[in-house]
Write a protein that holds these residues in place. Structure first.
Motif, short mmCIF file in Angstrom:
data_model
loop_
_atom_site.label_atom_id
_atom_site.label_comp_id
_atom_site.label_asym_id
_atom_site.label_seq_id
_atom_site.Cartn_x
_atom_site.Cartn_y
_atom_site.Cartn_z
N ARG A 9 -9.30 2.47 7.47
CA ARG A 9 -8.81 2.82 6.12
C ARG A 9 -9.88 2.67 5.04
O ARG A 9 -10.06 3.58 4.23
CB ARG A 9 -7.58 1.99 5.77
CG ARG A 9 -6.32 2.37 6.50
CD ARG A 9 -5.13 1.56 6.02
NE ARG A 9 -5.46 0.16 5.82
CZ ARG A 9 -5.44 -0.47 4.66
NH1 ARG A 9 -5.08 0.17 3.56
NH2 ARG A 9 -5.75 -1.76 4.56
N PRO A 10 -10.59 1.53 4.96
CA PRO A 10 -11.57 1.38 3.88
C PRO A 10 -12.94 2.00 4.18
O PRO A 10 -13.83 1.94 3.33
CB PRO A 10 -11.68 -0.14 3.73
CG PRO A 10 -11.42 -0.66 5.11
CD PRO A 10 -10.45 0.29 5.75
N PRO A 46 -0.11 1.45 -1.75
CA PRO A 46 -1.21 0.46 -1.83
C PRO A 46 -0.84 -0.76 -2.66
O PRO A 46 -1.34 -1.86 -2.42
CB PRO A 46 -2.34 1.26 -2.48
CG PRO A 46 -2.01 2.70 -2.23
CD PRO A 46 -0.52 2.77 -2.25
N SER A 47 0.04 -0.57 -3.64
CA SER A 47 0.42 -1.70 -4.50
C SER A 47 1.08 -2.82 -3.70
O SER A 47 0.86 -4.00 -3.99
CB SER A 47 1.35 -1.22 -5.61
OG SER A 47 2.53 -0.64 -5.05
N GLN A 48 1.87 -2.45 -2.68
CA GLN A 48 2.54 -3.48 -1.90
C GLN A 48 1.55 -4.25 -1.04
O GLN A 48 1.68 -5.46 -0.84
CB GLN A 48 3.64 -2.85 -1.05
CG GLN A 48 4.75 -2.22 -1.86
CD GLN A 48 5.96 -1.87 -1.01
OE1 GLN A 48 6.06 -2.28 0.14
NE2 GLN A 48 6.89 -1.11 -1.58
N VAL A 49 0.55 -3.54 -0.51
CA VAL A 49 -0.48 -4.21 0.29
C VAL A 49 -1.27 -5.17 -0.60
O VAL A 49 -1.56 -6.31 -0.21
CB VAL A 49 -1.40 -3.17 0.94
CG1 VAL A 49 -2.52 -3.86 1.72
CG2 VAL A 49 -0.60 -2.26 1.86
N GLU A 50 -1.65 -4.73 -1.80
CA GLU A 50 -2.40 -5.58 -2.71
C GLU A 50 -1.57 -6.78 -3.16
O GLU A 50 -2.09 -7.89 -3.29
CB GLU A 50 -2.86 -4.77 -3.92
CG GLU A 50 -3.91 -3.71 -3.59
CD GLU A 50 -5.15 -4.33 -2.98
OE1 GLU A 50 -5.54 -5.44 -3.40
OE2 GLU A 50 -5.75 -3.69 -2.07
N THR A 51 -0.30 -6.56 -3.39
CA THR A 51 0.57 -7.67 -3.79
C THR A 51 0.65 -8.73 -2.70
O THR A 51 0.60 -9.93 -2.98
CB THR A 51 1.99 -7.14 -4.10
OG1 THR A 51 1.92 -6.18 -5.16
CG2 THR A 51 2.91 -8.27 -4.50
N ARG A 110 -1.61 -9.39 -0.49
CA ARG A 110 -2.88 -10.11 -0.45
C ARG A 110 -3.01 -11.11 -1.60
O ARG A 110 -3.52 -12.22 -1.43
CB ARG A 110 -4.03 -9.11 -0.48
CG ARG A 110 -4.17 -8.31 0.81
CD ARG A 110 -5.24 -7.26 0.71
NE ARG A 110 -5.43 -6.57 1.98
CZ ARG A 110 -6.19 -5.50 2.14
NH1 ARG A 110 -6.85 -4.99 1.09
NH2 ARG A 110 -6.29 -4.93 3.32
N LEU A 111 -2.55 -10.70 -2.80
CA LEU A 111 -2.61 -11.61 -3.95
C LEU A 111 -1.74 -12.83 -3.75
O LEU A 111 -2.01 -13.91 -4.28
CB LEU A 111 -2.20 -10.87 -5.21
CG LEU A 111 -3.18 -9.79 -5.72
CD1 LEU A 111 -2.59 -9.04 -6.90
CD2 LEU A 111 -4.52 -10.43 -6.11
N THR A 169 0.31 -9.40 6.21
CA THR A 169 0.34 -8.18 5.40
C THR A 169 0.90 -7.02 6.20
O THR A 169 1.73 -6.26 5.71
CB THR A 169 -1.08 -7.84 4.92
OG1 THR A 169 -1.59 -8.93 4.13
CG2 THR A 169 -1.08 -6.57 4.07
#
Length: 293
Positions: free
Chosen positions: A104-105, A189-194, A196-197, A205
């Motif tokens: 992905r990245p 993507p917001s849910q993945v970042e949330t 991780r935060l 995750t």
């Protein structure tokens, strides 16, 4: 509801059937008729040669009873289940998702290069892939034996099922990779970042933020690759079911009974049992998908 409301395209029943007719003919010729013919052959003593090849006699369920009592059939069922579970349900699923997640990245150019290499294993014809792996696993100068400094090891003889599992994972992972790449693109993507935060690790995750969105894709992928693997004839090109029936999955057993032993009726009965098994597996997955919906 009025007929005009149901016919949104305005074709009418005759024209609509005309559009469907070619597909129905193809399904009838290539799916329905072979299945019915196999059912008929499976209840006869039809053989490849001899008097039974000219005038087969109906024996009813005798072939099915013989198969269920045959140790070779039981051995093939066990090996087929092991082959599908280890190489498809676990191997291709896990490796396909892992590659899709790790890519992905990655920069688009490198990602496409990796995906192209994985796809190459999938698009190559089965006999070509089998020949390449035979060269890798051969006892006489095989690549794997030279790399591990075990040049005299006959991998396909000493570890036949392990060799087939690794071979099928290598060959079939591309489909899972493509499907999971598409599925992960739809995860917000917001849910993945949330996640991780909040301090979630990689596995947490995936479990809590990613898997709920792709659960349907996982079930669909598992269903398809399981059925493809259970009906795969490529193992015959590598081990021919040997040694001593240790890698004789059901498609190989059917081939050997039909063309080597000439027992076409018996082989057809085994084919129908395999078909029933496929239908049962498909019904389980479809039930899981319906529960998810």
């Amino acid at each position: 509801m009025r007929a005009a409301d149901r016919d949104a395209a305005g074709l009418g029943p005759v024209r609509a059937f005309g559009f469907l007719a070619p597909a129905l003919v193809l399904i009838g010729v290539f799916l329905v008729f072979p299945a019915l013919w196999t059912l008929y052959i499976g209840i006869t003593d039809y053989q490849l040669t001899g008097p039974a090849a000219v005038q087969p006699q109906v024996v009813g369920a005798e072939n099915f009873r013989t198969a269920l009592a045959d140790p070779l059939f039981g051995n093939s069922v066990r090996l087929t289940a092991l082959y599908a579970l280890c190489s498809a349900v676990i191997g291709q699923n896990v490796l396909g998702f892992a590659l899709a997640w790790l890519l992905r990245p990655v920069r688009p150019g490198l990602r496409r290069a990796v995906e192209g290499l994985v796809l190459l294993a999938w698009v190559l014809p089965g006999p070509v892939v089998a020949y390449l792996w035979f060269a890798v696993l051969s006892r006489d100068g095989g690549t794997l034996g030279l790399l591990l400094d075990r040049p005299a090891t006959a991998w396909l003889v000493e570890y036949p099922m392990a060799s087939l599992v690794v071979f099928n994972i290598w060959r079939g992972t591309a489909f899972s990779l493509l499907l999971y790449t598409s599925a992960l693109a739809a995860v917000p993507p917001s849910q993945v970042e949330t996640a991780r935060l909040l301090g979630a690790n990689g596995w947490q995750t995936v479990r809590d933020a990613v898997f709920p969105h792709i659960r349907g894709h996982v079930l669909t992928n598992t269903l398809l690759i399981s059925l493809w693997t259970a009906n795969d004839f490529t193992p015959f090109l590598l081990t021919a079911g040997g040694p001593n029936h240790e890698s004789e999955v059901l498609p190989v057993l059917i081939y050997r009974q039909a063309l080597e032993s000439g027992q076409l009726g018996y082989a057809s009965a085994i084919s129908l049992l395999l078909l029933v098994g496929n239908l049962l597996v498909a019904l389980v997955y479809l039930r899981l998908l319906r529960r998810r919906a």
